[in-house]
Enzyme design. Structure first.
Site, PDB file in Angstrom:
ATOM      1  CG  HIS A   1      -0.367  -0.262   2.381  1.00 33.82           C
ATOM      2  ND1 HIS A   1       0.708   0.414   2.930  1.00 33.82           N
ATOM      3  CD2 HIS A   1       0.494  -0.645   3.815  1.00 33.82           C
ATOM      4  CE1 HIS A   1       0.791   0.518   4.404  1.00 33.82           C
ATOM      5  NE2 HIS A   1       0.803  -0.201   4.320  1.00 33.82           N
TER       6      HIS A   1
ATOM      7  CD  GLU B   1       1.985  -5.638   7.348  1.00 32.48           C
ATOM      8  OE1 GLU B   1       2.257  -7.121   7.187  1.00 32.48           O
ATOM      9  OE2 GLU B   1       2.945  -4.952   7.026  1.00 32.48           O
TER      10      GLU B   1
END
Length: 209
Positions: free
Chosen positions: A8, A81
């Site tokens: 990201h 994550e």
């Protein structure tokens, strides 16, 4: 088939060097700029399918990269994550200088890391990431030419370590700047790394812990 595995764009916590993990932190303005610039550089590429972590910073990056394209985007929690439990929101650099910190081995001796305080192990994150690839990506071979995946720094390193047989001792040698792509190939059910940490903007940011 090609797979573009992106990290990201930048968040305020990236900029402030704070541990994010499962915390749902959005992109900051600069992170959006990185994604927009990257999207422009990808204009000549066609994607057939796209997948993202459901966390805001990854999902918004995916949406920016796919703007103007008629490409279905799906989220999958297995792309989230690694979780850092009680340490989320804390200073990124503190564990490296404090041998008693729960994440000291995570950064300094990853092969010895044993999670505490609700954190996730490398093995747990790698297992869910591999399950995602096995169940959602491998079956696309033959029907798709190129697939986009947007996830996170540690999770992407877990995937790359598994695909490239990279030992945990070298986990942090994998440089993955914000909004960088690792390009994979899938042929005959076998994944192979073609390139790691490719950026489509100027100076790479937040490439290493």
């Amino acid at each position: 088939m090609e797979i573009y595995l992106f990290r990201h764009g930048e968040t305020d916590w990236n900029k402030e060097r704070r541990l994010q993990g499962h915390s749902d932190i959005p992109l900051n303005g600069f992170g959006r700029e990185l994604a927009v610039e990257t999207a422009g550089s990808l204009a000549g590429l066609t994607f057939d399918r796209a997948f993202s972590s459901p966390l805001k910073r990854a999902l918004e990056t995916a949406q920016i990269l796919l703007a103007g394209r008629n490409v279905p985007l799906e989220t999958d929690e297995r792309l989230m994550e690694m979780g850092f439990g009680d340490c989320e929101g804390g200073a990124f650099d503190l564990p490296k200088t404090d041998p008693k910190h729960p994440l000291h081995d995570f950064f300094c001796r990853p092969q010895l890391f044993s999670p505490r305080g609700g954190a996730e192990s490398f093995q747990e994150a790698q297992a869910r990431g591999q399950a995602f690839l096995r169940e959602r990506i491998l079956p696309l071979e033959g029907s798709c030419g190129r697939v986009l995946i947007v996830a996170h720094g540690a999770l992407n390193r877990c995937l790359l370590s598994a695909i490239g047989n990279i030992p945990l001792e070298k986990f942090w040698e994998i440089g993955l700047p914000n909004c960088a792509a690792s390009i994979l190939s899938l042929e005959g059910g076998r994944l192979r790394i073609l390139e790691m940490g490719k950026v489509y903007y100027g100076t790479p940011v937040n490439a290493r812990p």
